[in-house]
Design a protein around this motif. Sequence first.
Motif, PDB file in Angstrom:
ATOM      1  N   UNK A 170       0.861  -1.182   0.000  1.00  0.00           N
ATOM      2  CA  UNK A 170       0.000   0.000   0.000  1.00  0.00           C
ATOM      3  C   UNK A 170       0.896   1.230   0.000  1.00  0.00           C
ATOM      4  N   UNK A 171       0.832   1.980  -1.073  1.00  0.00           N
ATOM      5  CA  UNK A 171       1.689   3.142  -1.268  1.00  0.00           C
ATOM      6  C   UNK A 171       0.884   4.195  -2.017  1.00  0.00           C
ATOM      7  N   UNK A 172       0.782   5.383  -1.406  1.00  0.00           N
ATOM      8  CA  UNK A 172      -0.028   6.448  -2.001  1.00  0.00           C
ATOM      9  C   UNK A 172       0.368   6.709  -3.443  1.00  0.00           C
ATOM     10  N   UNK A 173       1.675   6.776  -3.708  1.00  0.00           N
ATOM     11  CA  UNK A 173       2.180   6.964  -5.067  1.00  0.00           C
ATOM     12  C   UNK A 173       2.461   5.579  -5.657  1.00  0.00           C
ATOM     13  N   UNK A 177       3.672  -8.236  -6.635  1.00  0.00           N
ATOM     14  CA  UNK A 177       2.726  -8.000  -5.546  1.00  0.00           C
ATOM     15  C   UNK A 177       1.811  -6.836  -5.924  1.00  0.00           C
ATOM     16  N   UNK A 178       0.497  -7.001  -5.828  1.00  0.00           N
ATOM     17  CA  UNK A 178      -0.421  -5.903  -6.162  1.00  0.00           C
ATOM     18  C   UNK A 178      -0.177  -4.677  -5.288  1.00  0.00           C
ATOM     19  N   UNK A 179      -0.287  -3.501  -5.887  1.00  0.00           N
ATOM     20  CA  UNK A 179      -0.075  -2.237  -5.172  1.00  0.00           C
ATOM     21  C   UNK A 179      -1.390  -1.466  -5.136  1.00  0.00           C
ATOM     22  N   UNK A 180      -1.721  -0.942  -3.956  1.00  0.00           N
ATOM     23  CA  UNK A 180      -2.942  -0.168  -3.770  1.00  0.00           C
ATOM     24  C   UNK A 180      -2.574   1.192  -3.179  1.00  0.00           C
ATOM     25  N   UNK A 181      -3.398   2.179  -3.448  1.00  0.00           N
ATOM     26  CA  UNK A 181      -3.104   3.521  -2.962  1.00  0.00           C
ATOM     27  C   UNK A 181      -3.629   3.772  -1.553  1.00  0.00           C
ATOM     28  N   UNK A 182      -4.445   2.858  -1.013  1.00  0.00           N
ATOM     29  CA  UNK A 182      -4.979   3.029   0.334  1.00  0.00           C
ATOM     30  C   UNK A 182      -5.344   1.672   0.920  1.00  0.00           C
ATOM     31  N   UNK A 183      -5.406   1.610   2.250  1.00  0.00           N
ATOM     32  CA  UNK A 183      -5.829   0.385   2.926  1.00  0.00           C
ATOM     33  C   UNK A 183      -7.273   0.056   2.567  1.00  0.00           C
TER      34      UNK A 183
END
Length: 333
Positions: free
Chosen positions: A32-35, A63-69
């Motif tokens: 989870x990374x905002x950018x 690994x999938x990346x999302x901008x928020x929990x």
Amino acid sequence: MKRVAVIGFGFMGIMHSRQLLVSEGVELVAIIEKDVASVAKKLNEQVGNFAVGEVDTSALLKVPVYSSLADCIKEQQLDAVHVCVHTELHYPLVKEALNNDLHVLVEKPFVLDVEQGEELVALAAEKKRVLMVAHVVRFMSPYQKLLGFIETKEYGDLKFLSLSRFSGVPQWGQWLEKQKNYGISGGALFDLIIHDIDFAAFAVGVPSELSNKTILPGKLSRHDYVSATWHYPDSDLVVRIEGGNVFHARFPFRAGYTAVFEEATVSFSTSDAENILVSGHTEQTTIPANDLGDGYFNEIQLFYAALQKGELPEKYSPESALETIRLCYRHAE
């Protein structure tokens, strides 16, 4: 198999992700990374005080990346999160994770606001979730060996302990931005010197009195250099804490300890990270220090062992980490 997400993908996020890839019984299912777009770039950067070691870049890029929990939870079934963001985001993200019935490993410092910390500790208890603060020095081999010497009295009683930690003002990641928001990060006291404050309290207890305190401002806060002497009731033990990042950016990181026991002086420095020195009056011996980076793996292993048992050992409780925050403020008074 515990399904885990790492929140924040700077130096600490990469370090935690790397350890999760080699941990049994754990699957890193999300970052989870905002950018979102920055994740691949960060994997090629070297930041922080310790090398992250060999990172399986290909595995992490899958690994999938999302901008928020919130977005992550919509698609992923999670058991736990590792919160590896800057300090001012710890409280809202830990609270969000606990309210979603997730176990939480959060990087130090726990929080800067003691009342917020008390709220999170109570929430974790209410939700029956494990909340642990990642004070990695507790788990680093040379410090664990020192703790063993203190507890077993192999060299007699501990009489004096000096702990120090210095670095140049950090220039990586978001630290330049933190210089513009003076004080928001807690500065060197809560980011750097807290390691030794926490370990000393962990090893020999919270002092009754602090004396000889010195505080100097720096680029990040009014307490970017701190030194103090600790005293204990009914004991001759003296502890000395010193550290900071008031130095220029290229000043090399160094940390270590000197412990004077009745029968020997035990010392360690990152300047010679391979050995712990045991010095007597007539001879000196060395003990392998082992890899400092193993501390990150060791703390993560303890966290997931606690998930299996349903609770942390008391010495590693979130209350102990909150007591460290209180003790930090005593140094700044």
